[in-house]
Enzyme design. Structure first.
Site, PDB file in Angstrom:
ATOM      1  N   LYS A  33       0.839  -1.196   0.000  1.00  0.00           N
ATOM      2  CA  LYS A  33       0.000   0.000   0.000  1.00  0.00           C
ATOM      3  C   LYS A  33       0.880   1.254   0.000  1.00  0.00           C
ATOM      4  CE  LYS A  33      -4.119  -2.049   2.061  1.00  0.00           C
ATOM      5  NZ  LYS A  33      -5.047  -1.821   0.940  1.00  0.00           N
ATOM      6  N   LYS A 138     -14.528  -7.642  -5.346  1.00  0.00           N
ATOM      7  CA  LYS A 138     -14.727  -8.183  -3.998  1.00  0.00           C
ATOM      8  C   LYS A 138     -15.993  -9.040  -4.035  1.00  0.00           C
ATOM      9  CE  LYS A 138     -12.434  -4.464  -1.442  1.00  0.00           C
ATOM     10  NZ  LYS A 138     -12.156  -3.389  -2.417  1.00  0.00           N
TER      11      LYS A 138
END
Length: 228
Positions: A33, A138
């Protein structure tokens, strides 16, 4: 056998060495990230990370929509020097969709949409608007599996299935069953489920897990929405 998943590295400079243990265990895809620290600092850490990684290891960078236009351009320019950067995920906020389309056309490194495509209607809207980069799906929260299956089978759809910290049963169901039914015969990207090392003990690694999974599997209905 253990399915290949994308392993989430810690943010910051810890990532420079954190890949070594999962790599030794057989993992080859890692996510880091970015947009957490300063651009200059993160680029320096990134170059250290890439300098140490073996050639067969792939890296995904995830900005969570946190970059500016200029910073996204800097990242993509640097990423273009590394063939083992798989993609940059959500460099800009969802409302800057057209800017991300523009970026996608000017750099070799692929861009993936994540926050922009949380639900099926978003996936369909971005595809209709011409997005031909990668879609992070997702599965647990996307919506109707029938519609999701139809979406994934459209021409030019490039999908990576991702975790929302499902239970181990939910992960196994998606990894072993839904992934193949969504995109049969396609060369699937490694799913983003490498979150188990954030828990004290992963149920996936428990000796009784496979037995429990086999006893549950017949009751799984492919066409009911996933619940984590």
């Amino acid at each position: 056998g253990r399915e290949e998943v994308c392993v989430l590295l810690p943010t910051g400079m810890e990532a420079i060495e954190a890949w070594r243990s999962p790599y030794a265990a057989g993992h080859r895809t890692f996510k880091w990230k970015i947009g957490v620290n300063s651009l200059a600092q993160e680029l320096a850490w990134f170059l250290d990370l890439m300098g140490g990684l073996p050639e067969d290891a792939m890296v995904r960078l995830d900005a969570n929509g946190g970059l500016t236009w200029d910073a996204a351009g800097c990242w993509l320019e640097v990423c273009d020097r590394f063939p083992n950067v798989e993609f940059l995920e959500q460099p800009l906020p969802p409302e800057q969709f057209e800017a991300m389309q523009n970026l996608q056309q000017h750099y070799r490194t692929a861009i993936a949409l994540d926050e922009s495509v949380a639900h099926l209607r978003d996936l369909e809207a971005c595809y209709a608007a011409g997005w031909r980069g990668i879609f992070v799906v997702k599965v647990a929260i996307a919506g109707s599996p029938q519609r999701l299956r139809a979406f994934c089978r459209q021409p030019g759809v490039d999908v990576v299935l991702s975790s929302v910290f499902e239970t181990a049963i939910g992960q196994k169901y998606i990894l072993q069953h839904l992934a193949r039914s969504l995109m049969p015969g396609q060369n699937l990207r490694v799913p983003g489920f490498g979150v188990n090392h954030w828990f004290a003990e992963s149920a996936l690694d428990h000796p009784d897990f496979d037995h429990q999974w086999q006893s549950l599997k017949p009751s799984c209905n492919t066409d009911s929405p996933m619940i984590g």
